[in-house]
Structures are given as C-alpha cells and as structure tokens.
Scaffold this motif. Sequence first.
Motif, short mmCIF file in Angstrom:
data_model
loop_
_atom_site.label_atom_id
_atom_site.label_comp_id
_atom_site.label_asym_id
_atom_site.label_seq_id
_atom_site.Cartn_x
_atom_site.Cartn_y
_atom_site.Cartn_z
N THR A 60 3.02 -10.31 2.67
CA THR A 60 3.68 -9.30 3.11
C THR A 60 4.90 -9.04 2.42
N PRO A 82 3.78 -3.21 3.49
CA PRO A 82 3.52 -3.71 4.61
C PRO A 82 3.22 -2.30 4.33
N GLU A 88 2.92 -2.80 10.95
CA GLU A 88 4.19 -3.84 10.35
C GLU A 88 5.14 -2.76 9.92
N LEU A 93 11.15 -5.31 4.77
CA LEU A 93 9.56 -6.26 3.79
C LEU A 93 9.48 -4.80 3.17
N SER A 119 3.47 0.70 -0.10
CA SER A 119 3.02 1.66 0.91
C SER A 119 2.73 3.22 1.12
#
Length: 171
Positions: A60, A82, A88, A93, A119
Amino acid sequence: MGIRITVVQGDITEQRVDAVVNAANRGMRGGGGVDGAIHAAGGPEVLADCVRRFPHGLATGAAGWTTAGLMPARWVIHVVGPNHRAGETDRSLLLSCYSGALAVADELGAGTVAFPLVSAGVYGWPRADAIAAALEALGSTPTSVVEARLVAFDAAAHAEIGAALSGRPGS
C-alpha cells in the motif's frame, strides 16, 4: 515551470498520454473499477507483466510500472491506495501513491500522465479529501512530468475536481 494539472471526464484507458495510473490492489492481478478496466483494455500483456514484475504484489502506497498493452499509453503505473473501508486511513499512504507515480514517471521519461482519483472508488476514501490529496501531492512533488491529467469517470467528479482546481493558487 511546474507541473500542469488538468481535468477531463472520460475513460482513463482511452487517454493519449505517456502513462496511465492504475489504482491497483496489493495482489497486482487485476480487480474491479479502474484496475479491471485497465486490465481489460490493456489485454493479457498487462497481467503477464504484473506477474513477472510483482510476483509478491505491491505494498500500500507503493508504485511500479508495466506495459500498457493494447492501450494508447505506453506504460501503466500501478499504485496501491489505502482501503479506507477496511480501516486504512493513513493519508500519507494516499499522498505516496501520487508522489510515487510521479517518481516512476520520471524514471520512465513520461511527460504526460493520466491519474484516477486513487482510493475514491470502491476503497471508499471521501471524494473531497481524495481530490485535495491528489492536488496537494501533484502540486508539491518535484517532477519532470509536464501534465498530470486527472480523469473523472462521471460529471459530478469532474465538476468537483474542476472546482478544486480553480480554487488553487496560481490557477
């Protein structure tokens, strides 16, 4: 001069750029959403390259590249964002996906790169923050990339990205 950030509405697999960014999963073997569309449009060469280059997947926040297969782009830069729905929520990230993709683009010599909102789809990152993170990372990461094109799948995302872009200093 810095990177030019643009927004278009359309299909990321049809973008005529040097590289398209894939919002992949850690397994690097295809999936749904952008990942599935890129694997379908690129053909079996994309998966074969993923298997060869990433036998154990990708972490990730990390980025790596493969051929773009049958797509107009030359490369696919895969990033693993993430999964907000799975807990997450470390924003660093998400930022790392964009800065890592630009670093890979620089290694490849890619001048134009098309990005999805990493994401923000099935991984459930709140769209307003996904847009803010994309603009923050793309606007602050040193790169030789000339254009970072954010590709919005629908009109609502296009309008939101456009509004965020027009509110940026220097736009």
